[in-house]
Design an enzyme around this catalytic site. Sequence first.
Site, mmCIF file in Angstrom:
data_model
loop_
_atom_site.group_PDB
_atom_site.id
_atom_site.type_symbol
_atom_site.label_atom_id
_atom_site.label_comp_id
_atom_site.label_asym_id
_atom_site.label_seq_id
_atom_site.Cartn_x
_atom_site.Cartn_y
_atom_site.Cartn_z
ATOM 1 N N HIS A 93 0.836 -1.223 0.000
ATOM 2 C CA HIS A 93 0.000 0.000 0.000
ATOM 3 C C HIS A 93 0.864 1.263 0.000
ATOM 4 O O HIS A 93 0.440 2.310 0.474
ATOM 5 C CB HIS A 93 -0.943 0.035 1.202
ATOM 6 C CG HIS A 93 -1.726 -1.231 1.375
ATOM 7 N ND1 HIS A 93 -2.976 -1.415 0.855
ATOM 8 C CD2 HIS A 93 -1.400 -2.389 2.003
ATOM 9 C CE1 HIS A 93 -3.402 -2.639 1.153
ATOM 10 N NE2 HIS A 93 -2.467 -3.256 1.846
ATOM 11 N N GLU B 31 9.469 7.784 -17.890
ATOM 12 C CA GLU B 31 8.111 8.193 -18.283
ATOM 13 C C GLU B 31 7.810 7.731 -19.707
ATOM 14 O O GLU B 31 6.691 7.332 -20.026
ATOM 15 C CB GLU B 31 7.970 9.719 -18.151
ATOM 16 C CG GLU B 31 8.036 10.151 -16.684
ATOM 17 C CD GLU B 31 8.364 11.632 -16.511
ATOM 18 O OE1 GLU B 31 8.162 12.408 -17.466
ATOM 19 O OE2 GLU B 31 8.827 12.004 -15.420
ATOM 20 N N SER C 299 14.540 20.931 -17.814
ATOM 21 C CA SER C 299 13.303 21.688 -18.049
ATOM 22 C C SER C 299 13.645 22.927 -18.858
ATOM 23 O O SER C 299 14.759 23.456 -18.772
ATOM 24 C CB SER C 299 12.709 22.076 -16.700
ATOM 25 O OG SER C 299 11.962 23.264 -16.814
ATOM 26 N N LYS D 211 16.102 21.479 -12.782
ATOM 27 C CA LYS D 211 15.439 20.186 -12.975
ATOM 28 C C LYS D 211 16.272 19.125 -13.686
ATOM 29 O O LYS D 211 17.025 19.402 -14.602
ATOM 30 C CB LYS D 211 14.151 20.397 -13.777
ATOM 31 C CG LYS D 211 13.098 21.117 -12.994
ATOM 32 C CD LYS D 211 12.385 20.185 -12.040
ATOM 33 C CE LYS D 211 11.003 19.924 -12.565
ATOM 34 N NZ LYS D 211 10.448 18.706 -12.085
#
Length: 463
Positions: free
Chosen positions: A162, A296, A283, A289
């Site tokens: 969980h 992804e 970025s 970043k």
Amino acid sequence: MSKNKNNKPVWSTRIKKSRSTLFTKVGSSLYIDKRLYKQDIKASITHVEMLFKTKIISFQIKNKIIWGLKKIFNEIKKKKFIFNNQSEDIHMSIEKRLFELIGEDAGFVHTARSRNDQVLVDFKLWMIEATDVIIKEIDATNKLIIKIAEKNIYTVMPSFTHLKNAQPISFAHYILAYLEMLTRDKKRFLNNKENLFENPLGVAAVAGTSFNIDRGYTTKKLKFKNPTGNSIDTVSDRDFVLDFLYSISVCSNHISRFSEEFILWNSDAFDLIKLKNKVVTGSSIMPQKKNPDTLEYLRGKTGIFYGNLFSMLTILKGLPLSYFKDLQDDKELAFKSFDQIKISLQVMREVLNNFIINKKKMTKLAETGYTTSTDLAEYIVQKYKYPFRKAYIITSKIVNLAEKKGKKLDQLTVNEMRLFDKKLNEDVLKLFNIENSVKSKKSYGGTSFENIKKMINKYKKNA
Ligand code: ARG
């Protein structure tokens, strides 16, 4: 068979009016199935050899056709072949060129054969090779996973259920879970081969043929195991495409779960791993970043694989027997999924080769959230022969007290713990050490360091 002049399709005697230019363009699959040219020529050569062996065509015609097919093979290989989407597909393209090269005798190539079985034999031959390529990629990925596991047997981290801290585990044990998944994927691909090894060549359009052909000969020559048993089923069947797309989808699901976990762990909030510069992207506005785009990308592509599987399932739903043009899209879906899963497994290895483990943070997190509570409950059962539920309640009370006092379990005194059971003594303190916790999980398949070493040896033998 006509001379096939002027780009006319073979059926132009029957269908006299010129075709819709739009449909000629969109209905052609040439630019997709031209990658089957090798298989197509190989299967055609075998087919004409069989036709000669069964005395259906003469020695001279067989040789003439094989000469022409070999010439076409070289033309395509050397990129000298002109692909023209006036031809509906690679099969018609090659046949048309054969007419140009050897004249009317080219017409014998299509004796006792239809494009319906022709396309299937090509496609299955391609898929056998593609399956082997995917298996190789899986093997390479598993080898890398073993290497990473070997270096991290003693790297302790929390396991999660969980997404809450559960019990301490070894990072090697965690990463080897992915090896198990990929090994199941490999088995799935190997199982698929059973159906791929059934030779469709010779079922012709749908009913079989009146020629006395020898399907056993082509089966052997093309390295299939058996000829297919029912001509109607053979030309209608695309189950092998579903199996292929499904197996790729499951494999990509594993890659996606891995990606999601690594994205989470690489986040500033978790900070359990750090991706190296090779596999991050910046970025356009935030100079600080370093984004996990590679992961992804892998997670996103999984959607494409599922889409391809669902497209094929939907194409087949309610389709009567046997061949319909609907089926032509099968190859595009399979080719796209194949190309992408190959890349996805390669990108996954790039990531696996380019991350750093934050061991300090892993240890700290493994020590957070009372992850050794179960060790205490199990100890009480084994030491005092209590039923597990009784031990569970005593441990829960101890955890409640620790939480109330803002302490970790090993920061409680023995006397504080004895409030809940008099028998407890300082022996329990060693249970709260996360390494001891990992060490104790000796049951087969558990995370103990000893188990992991044995499993790694086993995996290495099978690799
Ligand atoms: N290009 C077609 C396909 O891939 C080949 C089969 C054509 N058969 C036919 N009866 N039109 O599906």
